[in-house]
Write an enzyme that holds these catalytic residues in place. Structure first.
Site, PDB file in Angstrom:
ATOM      1  N   HIS A  32      30.125  38.707  36.013  1.00 44.35           N
ATOM      2  CA  HIS A  32      30.181  39.711  36.856  1.00 44.35           C
ATOM      3  C   HIS A  32      29.515  40.795  37.240  1.00 44.35           C
ATOM      4  O   HIS A  32      29.049  41.918  36.265  1.00 44.35           O
ATOM      5  CB  HIS A  32      31.414  40.547  35.756  1.00 44.35           C
ATOM      6  N   THR A  33      28.176  39.791  36.686  1.00 41.76           N
ATOM      7  CA  THR A  33      26.506  40.706  37.305  1.00 41.76           C
ATOM      8  C   THR A  33      26.539  40.939  38.624  1.00 41.76           C
ATOM      9  O   THR A  33      26.061  41.862  39.128  1.00 41.76           O
ATOM     10  CB  THR A  33      25.577  39.363  37.121  1.00 41.76           C
ATOM     11  N   SER A 123      38.321  31.514  44.826  1.00 39.41           N
ATOM     12  CA  SER A 123      37.897  32.947  46.418  1.00 39.41           C
ATOM     13  C   SER A 123      39.020  32.547  47.494  1.00 39.41           C
ATOM     14  O   SER A 123      37.744  32.044  48.592  1.00 39.41           O
ATOM     15  CB  SER A 123      36.904  32.746  46.217  1.00 39.41           C
ATOM     16  N   GLU A 157      38.426  43.999  50.884  1.00 39.21           N
ATOM     17  CA  GLU A 157      38.569  44.119  49.114  1.00 39.21           C
ATOM     18  C   GLU A 157      38.714  45.351  48.583  1.00 39.21           C
ATOM     19  O   GLU A 157      39.557  45.650  48.114  1.00 39.21           O
ATOM     20  CB  GLU A 157      37.865  43.082  48.540  1.00 39.21           C
ATOM     21  N   ASP A 169      31.471  36.524  46.499  1.00 38.78           N
ATOM     22  CA  ASP A 169      32.350  35.520  46.824  1.00 38.78           C
ATOM     23  C   ASP A 169      32.149  35.611  47.997  1.00 38.78           C
ATOM     24  O   ASP A 169      32.206  34.336  49.101  1.00 38.78           O
ATOM     25  CB  ASP A 169      34.197  36.611  46.945  1.00 38.78           C
TER      26      ASP A 169
HETATM   27  C1  GLA Z   1      35.555  38.738  41.774  1.00 33.15           C
HETATM   28  C2  GLA Z   1      34.745  39.302  42.127  1.00 33.15           C
HETATM   29  C3  GLA Z   1      33.414  39.355  41.982  1.00 33.15           C
HETATM   30  C4  GLA Z   1      32.350  38.148  41.212  1.00 33.15           C
HETATM   31  C5  GLA Z   1      33.747  37.986  39.949  1.00 33.15           C
HETATM   32  C6  GLA Z   1      32.811  37.843  38.391  1.00 33.15           C
HETATM   33  O1  GLA Z   1      35.976  36.893  41.607  1.00 33.15           O
HETATM   34  O2  GLA Z   1      35.975  39.239  43.557  1.00 33.15           O
HETATM   35  O3  GLA Z   1      32.472  39.759  42.868  1.00 33.15           O
HETATM   36  O4  GLA Z   1      32.578  40.463  40.810  1.00 33.15           O
HETATM   37  O5  GLA Z   1      34.979  38.383  40.740  1.00 33.15           O
HETATM   38  O6  GLA Z   1      31.837  37.588  38.571  1.00 33.15           O
END
Ligand code: GLA
Length: 384
Positions: A32-33, A123, A157, A169
């Site tokens: 989540h960075t 993903s 998205e 992703d």
């Molecule tokens: C999902 C989101 C990404 C990212 C991750 C956490 O995969 O699609 O953009 O925020 O969570 O790192």
């Protein structure tokens, strides 16, 4: 590739003219960075989504998924809204995002196949968006910089499906390099460097089989928490525009100015950025054990600070500490279910895989899917 192209011809009765493929990705460190303008260590994997496509006259687009046999047909004049629970949204959404950039595609027939696990944290949706984006690029002569293709997928998205994800992703699916991790900066949106994976280790992916569904999850709520923490910190520290700009020491000094929840969310992100940088330095000097410890620390921070773990993921990561051959493990991706990654000594992988499956079956009554992943190349497309 040849079997997809043959299946395309058998199904549609004519030949595909373009082939494109895009891999899934693993978030190795840096949770989540991305939407906090921070750093992530990730890789593309050797599992991918492949598309064979041929332009068709008219406005009709026909899709065939050879994985489950399902089919979709839609008109280019009827794509403005996402449909409930429909995988064609990912393709319609790409066309919609291109249209917002004044780029039009024509009608087409497309067949696809994928071995990226669905809704697991690898993903599959970014692989689908990117594979189709690249197929359109090749078939309709669209020229966009590669990072803009990542934004097209992210736009699907964010705007089409309402999920406020970052760029990780699609970016990893496009910029991934075979046999390497990539260190990406999501402020400047670039790969800073490639970092080799240690030769004697493998990343073992253990799927908790608890499906995460980000659209229904708390992902957007977590993002809002991060943004409100960043806004308060910006009021204290001039020059802060995102959590990326905050150091561990600054966050601690400002703890009393944040609500407890905001502090813990920020502590996760600030801690992750710090771990990514320290982790890269450790890998570069061959300190794999140190790097593995950071994976475990990352998971603890997810569990306690970000609260994006899940029971099954905690069982898997707790087990990783007790089984021989594992150097570190953590949840990977959005969280709330999905996959965990385990850094395992090559010679122990087989034994480790069967023992972790056994532990998981005993604890949760479920057979976990275990995959050994190689870092693969990024997306590509070519004319047939
Ligand atoms: C999902 C989101 C990404 C990212 C991750 C956490 O995969 O699609 O953009 O925020 O969570 O790192």
């Amino acid at each position: 590739m040849s079997s997809l192209v043959e299946r395309f011809a058998a199904h549609f009765g004519h030949s595909a003219t373009v082939y494109a493929e895009a891999p899934g990705r693993l978030e190795v460190l840096g949770n989540h960075t991305d939407y906090n303008q921070g750093f992530v260590l990730s890789c593309a994997v050797s599992r991918k989504t492949s598309v064979a496509l041929a332009p068709a006259s008219g406005r009709i687009c026909r899709l065939k998924d050879f994985r489950d046999g399902s089919e979709k047909t839609f008109s280019l004049d009827d794509i403005q809204n996402a449909l409930p629970r429909d995988w064609s949204n990912y393709i319609r959404g790409v066309i919609w995002e291109l249209r917002k950039r004044s780029i039009e595609v024509g009608g087409f027939d497309a067949g696809m196949i994928s071995d990226v696990p669905l809704s697991a944290g690898m993903s599959s949706s970014a692989a689908l968006e990117t594979a189709f984006g690249f197929a359109f690029k090749e078939a309709f002569g669209i020229e966009l910089p590669p990072e803009e293709w990542a934004r097209v997928g992210q736009g699907v998205e964010n705007h089409y499906l309402g999920l406020k994800t970052g760029l990780l992703d699609q970016f990893s699916s496009i910029f991934g390099r075979a046999h390497s991790l990539i260190l990406s900066d999501f402020r400047t949106v670039e790969v800073l460097k490639t970092v080799p994976l240690p030769d004697d280790c493998m990343i073992v992916v253990v799927n908790s089989m608890q499906k995460h569904n980000l659209v229904d999850s708390e992902y957007n709520v977590r993002r809002a928490d991060c943004e409100s923490a960043a806004a308060k910190l910006a009021g204290i520290y001039p020059g802060v525009t995102a959590l990326r700009d905050v150091s561990v020491a600054q966050l601690e000094a400002a703890r009393g100015d944040l609500e407890d929840r905001e502090y813990r969310r920020a502590a996760h992100v600030v801690g992750e950025n710090d771990r990514v940088m320290r982790g890269c330095a450790m890998l570069e000097k061959g300190d794999v054990a140190g790097f593995g410890q950071l994976l475990w620390e990352s998971h603890e921070s997810s569990r306690n600070n970000f609260e994006n773990s899940a029971e099954g993921l905690d069982v898997l990561v707790d087990a990783s500490r007790t089984l021989p051959g594992c150097l570190g493990a953590r949840l990977s991706g959005g969280g709330f279910g999905g996959i965990s990654i385990h850094l395992v000594k090559k010679e122990a992988v087989e034994e480790y895989s069967s023992r972790i499956r056994e532990v998981y079956r005993k604890a949760c009554g479920v057979d976990a899917e275990v995959l050994c992943c190689e870092a693969g190349a990024g997306a590509s497309a070519r004319t047939l």
